[in-house]
Scaffold this motif. Sequence first.
Motif, PDB file in Angstrom:
ATOM      1  N   LEU A  22       4.512   1.969   6.064  1.00 54.79           N
ATOM      2  CA  LEU A  22       4.777   0.535   5.937  1.00 54.79           C
ATOM      3  C   LEU A  22       5.229   0.065   7.159  1.00 54.79           C
ATOM      4  O   LEU A  22       4.738  -0.908   7.858  1.00 54.79           O
ATOM      5  CB  LEU A  22       5.636   0.147   4.828  1.00 54.79           C
ATOM      6  CG  LEU A  22       5.061   0.054   3.581  1.00 54.79           C
ATOM      7  CD1 LEU A  22       6.039   0.152   2.331  1.00 54.79           C
ATOM      8  CD2 LEU A  22       4.312  -1.137   3.298  1.00 54.79           C
ATOM      9  N   VAL A  25       2.426   0.141   9.817  1.00 58.67           N
ATOM     10  CA  VAL A  25       1.471  -1.024   9.600  1.00 58.67           C
ATOM     11  C   VAL A  25       2.098  -2.288  10.182  1.00 58.67           C
ATOM     12  O   VAL A  25       1.508  -2.996  10.731  1.00 58.67           O
ATOM     13  CB  VAL A  25       0.982  -1.218   8.195  1.00 58.67           C
ATOM     14  CG1 VAL A  25       0.430  -2.512   7.849  1.00 58.67           C
ATOM     15  CG2 VAL A  25       0.283   0.116   7.882  1.00 58.67           C
ATOM     16  N   ALA A  26       3.124  -2.561   9.960  1.00 58.92           N
ATOM     17  CA  ALA A  26       4.131  -3.826  10.352  1.00 58.92           C
ATOM     18  C   ALA A  26       4.105  -3.781  11.971  1.00 58.92           C
ATOM     19  O   ALA A  26       3.816  -4.988  12.377  1.00 58.92           O
ATOM     20  CB  ALA A  26       5.557  -3.536   9.650  1.00 58.92           C
ATOM     21  N   VAL A  35       1.417  -9.748   6.996  1.00 56.58           N
ATOM     22  CA  VAL A  35       1.471  -8.401   6.884  1.00 56.58           C
ATOM     23  C   VAL A  35       2.849  -7.761   7.514  1.00 56.58           C
ATOM     24  O   VAL A  35       3.327  -6.914   6.946  1.00 56.58           O
ATOM     25  CB  VAL A  35       0.304  -7.873   7.920  1.00 56.58           C
ATOM     26  CG1 VAL A  35       0.283  -6.132   7.777  1.00 56.58           C
ATOM     27  CG2 VAL A  35      -0.988  -8.027   6.658  1.00 56.58           C
ATOM     28  N   ALA A  39       5.317  -6.102   5.207  1.00 53.76           N
ATOM     29  CA  ALA A  39       5.426  -4.586   5.232  1.00 53.76           C
ATOM     30  C   ALA A  39       6.813  -4.342   5.573  1.00 53.76           C
ATOM     31  O   ALA A  39       7.393  -3.192   5.170  1.00 53.76           O
ATOM     32  CB  ALA A  39       4.407  -4.215   6.343  1.00 53.76           C
ATOM     33  N   THR A  40       7.464  -4.943   6.394  1.00 55.41           N
ATOM     34  CA  THR A  40       8.569  -4.487   6.917  1.00 55.41           C
ATOM     35  C   THR A  40       9.542  -4.620   5.752  1.00 55.41           C
ATOM     36  O   THR A  40      10.440  -3.600   5.732  1.00 55.41           O
ATOM     37  CB  THR A  40       9.247  -5.463   8.055  1.00 55.41           C
ATOM     38  OG1 THR A  40       8.388  -5.392   9.228  1.00 55.41           O
ATOM     39  CG2 THR A  40      10.564  -5.133   8.478  1.00 55.41           C
ATOM     40  N   ALA A  43       9.101  -1.684   3.201  1.00 57.98           N
ATOM     41  CA  ALA A  43       9.251  -0.333   3.925  1.00 57.98           C
ATOM     42  C   ALA A  43      10.737  -0.261   3.552  1.00 57.98           C
ATOM     43  O   ALA A  43      11.288   1.004   3.440  1.00 57.98           O
ATOM     44  CB  ALA A  43       9.344  -0.151   5.686  1.00 57.98           C
ATOM     45  N   ASP A  97      -5.646   0.683   7.062  1.00 58.48           N
ATOM     46  CA  ASP A  97      -4.300   0.796   6.736  1.00 58.48           C
ATOM     47  C   ASP A  97      -3.989   0.210   5.324  1.00 58.48           C
ATOM     48  O   ASP A  97      -3.052   0.893   4.476  1.00 58.48           O
ATOM     49  CB  ASP A  97      -3.353  -0.067   7.831  1.00 58.48           C
ATOM     50  CG  ASP A  97      -3.457   0.487   9.200  1.00 58.48           C
ATOM     51  OD1 ASP A  97      -3.931   1.873   9.262  1.00 58.48           O
ATOM     52  OD2 ASP A  97      -3.094  -0.110  10.190  1.00 58.48           O
ATOM     53  N   LEU A  98      -4.148  -0.825   4.824  1.00 60.12           N
ATOM     54  CA  LEU A  98      -3.924  -1.469   3.521  1.00 60.12           C
ATOM     55  C   LEU A  98      -4.374  -0.526   2.364  1.00 60.12           C
ATOM     56  O   LEU A  98      -3.671  -0.079   1.711  1.00 60.12           O
ATOM     57  CB  LEU A  98      -4.567  -3.002   3.361  1.00 60.12           C
ATOM     58  CG  LEU A  98      -3.808  -4.029   4.172  1.00 60.12           C
ATOM     59  CD1 LEU A  98      -4.809  -5.235   4.028  1.00 60.12           C
ATOM     60  CD2 LEU A  98      -2.348  -4.316   3.724  1.00 60.12           C
ATOM     61  N   LEU A 101      -1.765   2.431   2.479  1.00 67.85           N
ATOM     62  CA  LEU A 101      -0.590   2.035   1.966  1.00 67.85           C
ATOM     63  C   LEU A 101      -0.957   1.802   0.123  1.00 67.85           C
ATOM     64  O   LEU A 101      -0.139   2.234  -0.552  1.00 67.85           O
ATOM     65  CB  LEU A 101      -0.207   0.544   2.205  1.00 67.85           C
ATOM     66  CG  LEU A 101       0.148   0.579   3.662  1.00 67.85           C
ATOM     67  CD1 LEU A 101       0.262  -0.888   4.062  1.00 67.85           C
ATOM     68  CD2 LEU A 101       1.478   1.236   3.917  1.00 67.85           C
ATOM     69  N   GLN A 141       4.616  -3.070  -4.600  1.00 67.66           N
ATOM     70  CA  GLN A 141       4.036  -2.581  -3.298  1.00 67.66           C
ATOM     71  C   GLN A 141       2.432  -2.521  -3.537  1.00 67.66           C
ATOM     72  O   GLN A 141       1.774  -2.801  -2.885  1.00 67.66           O
ATOM     73  CB  GLN A 141       4.720  -1.281  -2.744  1.00 67.66           C
ATOM     74  CG  GLN A 141       6.130  -1.364  -2.250  1.00 67.66           C
ATOM     75  CD  GLN A 141       6.852   0.009  -2.017  1.00 67.66           C
ATOM     76  OE1 GLN A 141       6.504   0.772  -2.789  1.00 67.66           O
ATOM     77  NE2 GLN A 141       7.583  -0.190  -0.873  1.00 67.66           N
ATOM     78  N   SER A 145      -0.510  -4.883  -1.550  1.00 69.27           N
ATOM     79  CA  SER A 145      -1.487  -3.998  -0.847  1.00 69.27           C
ATOM     80  C   SER A 145      -2.944  -4.393  -1.568  1.00 69.27           C
ATOM     81  O   SER A 145      -3.786  -4.768  -0.623  1.00 69.27           O
ATOM     82  CB  SER A 145      -1.239  -2.494  -0.711  1.00 69.27           C
ATOM     83  OG  SER A 145      -1.262  -1.924  -1.983  1.00 69.27           O
TER      84      SER A 145
END
Length: 160
Positions: A22, A25-26, A35, A39-40, A43, A97-98, A101, A141, A145
């Motif tokens: 995550l 990705v962020a 995103v 994502a932050t 995480a 990436d998604l 995740l 999560q 995603s």
Amino acid sequence: MNGLTLTLHALHHGEKHLAEQLTTVADRHRAEHEVHHVATDLAQWSREHVQRLAEAGLAHSLADSPSAAAGVLSAQRERVDEVVMARPEPGLLLLRDLRELHLSAVENSLHWELLAQIAQATKDEGLLAVVCDCHPRTLRQMRWSNTMIKNLAPQILTSL
């Protein structure tokens, strides 16, 4: 190793990995504000899960020992990342990436479910409390995603 030990180790590793994914990705998709920011935040949830699992492991006299397989998987992921990064199609990279995740969150969710079953079978209220606090976040999560994939895929894939 018994089932509880295996499940705690697998989930601890899975949550660590998801937190790292995550964060990556962020950072990688800063231009996609939703995103990046979501994502932050997600995480941080996984980092909190890692801490709760470590505490639960201590309560069950388990040492936090990373598995040898974790290093092999990490090396494989790095090689895949290098190949994907060689092709700078940001939309496809974001979808990849998604997807990663989502799959990691699904795996963690299954481990949370196994841990819940162990906690119920052994009547371990402390462990069950950890599961009840953390598993809903993992489900969130997963939903995030999946929703992002549904929203972004048509636009990205039709514009190639």
